[in-house]
Motif scaffolding. Sequence first.
Motif, PDB file in Angstrom:
ATOM      1  N   SER A  38       0.846  -1.193   0.000  1.00 16.37           N
ATOM      2  CA  SER A  38       0.000   0.000   0.000  1.00 16.37           C
ATOM      3  C   SER A  38       0.881   1.242   0.000  1.00 16.37           C
ATOM      4  O   SER A  38       2.056   1.187   0.380  1.00 16.37           O
ATOM      5  CB  SER A  38      -0.899   0.017   1.242  1.00 16.37           C
ATOM      6  OG  SER A  38      -0.123   0.279   2.396  1.00 16.37           O
ATOM      7  N   ARG A  40       0.738   3.788   1.894  1.00 15.28           N
ATOM      8  CA  ARG A  40       1.156   4.118   3.263  1.00 15.28           C
ATOM      9  C   ARG A  40       2.259   3.209   3.775  1.00 15.28           C
ATOM     10  O   ARG A  40       3.223   3.663   4.387  1.00 15.28           O
ATOM     11  CB  ARG A  40      -0.033   4.081   4.221  1.00 15.28           C
ATOM     12  CG  ARG A  40      -0.948   5.252   4.041  1.00 15.28           C
ATOM     13  CD  ARG A  40      -2.046   5.247   5.056  1.00 15.28           C
ATOM     14  NE  ARG A  40      -2.997   6.302   4.737  1.00 15.28           N
ATOM     15  CZ  ARG A  40      -4.117   6.486   5.364  1.00 15.28           C
ATOM     16  NH1 ARG A  40      -4.458   5.688   6.365  1.00 15.28           N
ATOM     17  NH2 ARG A  40      -4.927   7.457   5.021  1.00 15.28           N
ATOM     18  N   SER A  41       2.116   1.906   3.539  1.00  8.75           N
ATOM     19  CA  SER A  41       3.135   0.988   4.060  1.00  8.75           C
ATOM     20  C   SER A  41       4.475   1.175   3.353  1.00  8.75           C
ATOM     21  O   SER A  41       5.527   1.141   3.999  1.00  8.75           O
ATOM     22  CB  SER A  41       2.676  -0.469   3.984  1.00  8.75           C
ATOM     23  OG  SER A  41       2.600  -0.910   2.651  1.00  8.75           O
ATOM     24  N   SER A  43       5.538   3.964   1.895  1.00 11.04           N
ATOM     25  CA  SER A  43       6.103   5.256   2.302  1.00 11.04           C
ATOM     26  C   SER A  43       6.718   5.159   3.700  1.00 11.04           C
ATOM     27  O   SER A  43       7.770   5.728   3.966  1.00 11.04           O
ATOM     28  CB  SER A  43       5.056   6.368   2.249  1.00 11.04           C
ATOM     29  OG  SER A  43       4.039   6.167   3.199  1.00 11.04           O
ATOM     30  N   LYS A  44       6.070   4.394   4.568  1.00  8.27           N
ATOM     31  CA  LYS A  44       6.591   4.203   5.927  1.00  8.27           C
ATOM     32  C   LYS A  44       7.898   3.408   5.879  1.00  8.27           C
ATOM     33  O   LYS A  44       8.882   3.764   6.536  1.00  8.27           O
ATOM     34  CB  LYS A  44       5.552   3.476   6.785  1.00  8.27           C
ATOM     35  CG  LYS A  44       5.908   3.383   8.233  1.00  8.27           C
ATOM     36  CD  LYS A  44       4.767   2.756   9.020  1.00  8.27           C
ATOM     37  CE  LYS A  44       5.114   2.665  10.492  1.00  8.27           C
ATOM     38  NZ  LYS A  44       4.034   2.074  11.272  1.00  8.27           N
ATOM     39  N   GLU A  45       7.916   2.347   5.078  1.00 14.88           N
ATOM     40  CA  GLU A  45       9.104   1.499   4.945  1.00 14.88           C
ATOM     41  C   GLU A  45      10.293   2.292   4.386  1.00 14.88           C
ATOM     42  O   GLU A  45      11.419   2.148   4.852  1.00 14.88           O
ATOM     43  CB  GLU A  45       8.794   0.324   4.017  1.00 14.88           C
ATOM     44  CG  GLU A  45       9.960  -0.594   3.760  1.00 14.88           C
ATOM     45  CD  GLU A  45       9.615  -1.676   2.745  1.00 14.88           C
ATOM     46  OE1 GLU A  45      10.522  -2.064   1.991  1.00 14.88           O
ATOM     47  OE2 GLU A  45       8.448  -2.114   2.694  1.00 14.88           O
ATOM     48  N   ARG A  47      10.521   5.570   4.422  1.00 17.72           N
ATOM     49  CA  ARG A  47      10.639   6.823   5.171  1.00 17.72           C
ATOM     50  C   ARG A  47      10.580   8.038   4.252  1.00 17.72           C
ATOM     51  O   ARG A  47      11.421   8.934   4.296  1.00 17.72           O
ATOM     52  CB  ARG A  47      11.913   6.852   5.998  1.00 17.72           C
ATOM     53  CG  ARG A  47      11.942   5.785   7.061  1.00 17.72           C
ATOM     54  CD  ARG A  47      13.173   5.878   7.908  1.00 17.72           C
ATOM     55  NE  ARG A  47      13.134   4.809   8.890  1.00 17.72           N
ATOM     56  CZ  ARG A  47      14.201   4.155   9.299  1.00 17.72           C
ATOM     57  NH1 ARG A  47      15.385   4.469   8.835  1.00 17.72           N
ATOM     58  NH2 ARG A  47      14.090   3.203  10.195  1.00 17.72           N
ATOM     59  N   SER A  49       7.478  10.553   1.854  1.00 18.99           N
ATOM     60  CA  SER A  49       6.097  11.003   1.821  1.00 18.99           C
ATOM     61  C   SER A  49       5.211  10.013   1.060  1.00 18.99           C
ATOM     62  O   SER A  49       5.608   9.473   0.021  1.00 18.99           O
ATOM     63  CB  SER A  49       6.033  12.375   1.136  1.00 18.99           C
ATOM     64  OG  SER A  49       4.703  12.697   0.809  1.00 18.99           O
ATOM     65  N   ALA A  50       4.006   9.829   1.563  1.00 19.58           N
ATOM     66  CA  ALA A  50       3.033   8.983   0.875  1.00 19.58           C
ATOM     67  C   ALA A  50       2.702   9.565  -0.498  1.00 19.58           C
ATOM     68  O   ALA A  50       2.417   8.825  -1.445  1.00 19.58           O
ATOM     69  CB  ALA A  50       1.764   8.839   1.713  1.00 19.58           C
TER      70      ALA A  50
END
Length: 129
Positions: A38, A40-41, A43-45, A47, A49-50
């Motif tokens: 996804s 979000r996932s 972008s989080k991984e 680091r 921006s989504a």
Amino acid sequence: MHIIINNSSMTPIYEQIMEQIKVAIITGKLEENTVLPSVRSLSKELRISALTVKKAYDYLEKEGFTVTVHGKGTYVAATDKEVLQEEHRKKVEAELEQAIMKGRQCGLSKEEVRSLFEILMEEYYAKGQ
């Protein structure tokens, strides 16, 4: 999915993401109907921006590499082998063009560049690569 971001590269991050996903699709590492992480996932991984991941996914969809099903995710699209071959050709063509320009910048003649190319091709294929 393993994506590496080079923050010192002049290539925008969304393009780095796109290229790595394209390569994975073209080489068969990501098969048809495989769901991508996804927005979000990823972008989080990574680091980042989504919005950057979303931009990469949007461009991949525009180019026909992925399909997004709202509420379900982004999937690898069914790919036409001819489209994939054309994508390969475009990459090789761009890299050869860069090599030719570099040769000209170094003062090599057309014949010298062609000769170098032929020598390298012979060596490469002689090694069975």
